[in-house]
Design a protein around this motif. Structure first.
Motif, mmCIF file in Angstrom:
data_model
loop_
_atom_site.group_PDB
_atom_site.id
_atom_site.type_symbol
_atom_site.label_atom_id
_atom_site.label_comp_id
_atom_site.label_asym_id
_atom_site.label_seq_id
_atom_site.Cartn_x
_atom_site.Cartn_y
_atom_site.Cartn_z
ATOM 1 N N UNK A 209 0.826 -1.221 0.000
ATOM 2 C CA UNK A 209 0.000 0.000 0.000
ATOM 3 C C UNK A 209 0.855 1.263 0.000
ATOM 4 N N UNK A 210 1.964 1.232 0.725
ATOM 5 C CA UNK A 210 2.859 2.381 0.756
ATOM 6 C C UNK A 210 3.465 2.663 -0.606
ATOM 7 N N UNK A 211 3.812 1.599 -1.315
ATOM 8 C CA UNK A 211 4.383 1.751 -2.650
ATOM 9 C C UNK A 211 3.351 2.341 -3.610
ATOM 10 N N UNK A 212 2.123 1.832 -3.591
ATOM 11 C CA UNK A 212 1.077 2.352 -4.481
ATOM 12 C C UNK A 212 0.758 3.818 -4.178
ATOM 13 N N UNK A 213 0.676 4.155 -2.905
ATOM 14 C CA UNK A 213 0.423 5.541 -2.520
ATOM 15 C C UNK A 213 1.609 6.417 -2.926
ATOM 16 N N UNK A 214 2.820 5.865 -2.816
ATOM 17 C CA UNK A 214 4.016 6.585 -3.248
ATOM 18 C C UNK A 214 4.004 6.882 -4.736
ATOM 19 N N UNK A 215 3.534 5.940 -5.534
ATOM 20 C CA UNK A 215 3.422 6.159 -6.985
ATOM 21 C C UNK A 215 2.403 7.265 -7.262
#
Length: 108
Positions: free
Chosen positions: A67-73
């Motif tokens: 989730x952190x990676x997707x939000x980061x994108x």
């Protein structure tokens, strides 16, 4: 809005997207002159910076890497949209949250 005013604020607007430190520097540079164009992008940059910090400190810690990676994108994409708007001398609000950032940080 005057063309001269926008050109004066362009550099400050671009600086506002270079990390949260850049946003603070842009705020200090714009504090006395109060250029409308620069203030617009400082509000957008501040909102993106806060989203980044929320992602790093809360989402990664509580929800994990995916989730952190997707939000980061998502944050990276809206950052690109914001900085391109500043470079092209446009008041381009970032998708979804741009109106809120303008409202929440209206005193800047």
């Amino acid at each position: 809005m005057e063309n001269v005013s926008v050109k004066d604020g362009k550099i400050i607007a671009i600086i506002s997207y270079i990390t949260i430190i850049g946003t603070l520097i842009a705020y200090i540079l714009n504090k006395d002159k109060k250029n409308y164009f620069a203030s617009f992008h400082i509000r957008q940059g501040l909102g993106i910076g806060i989203l980044y910090l929320i992602n790093q400190w809360i989402i990664y810690q509580s929800s994990g890497k995916n989730p952190g990676w997707f939000f980061g994108v998502f944050i990276f994409i809206i950052w690109i949209i914001g900085i391109i708007g500043a470079i092209q001398v446009e008041e381009k609000r970032i998708p979804v949250l741009g109106d809120y950032f303008q409202k929440w940080f209206k005193n800047i």
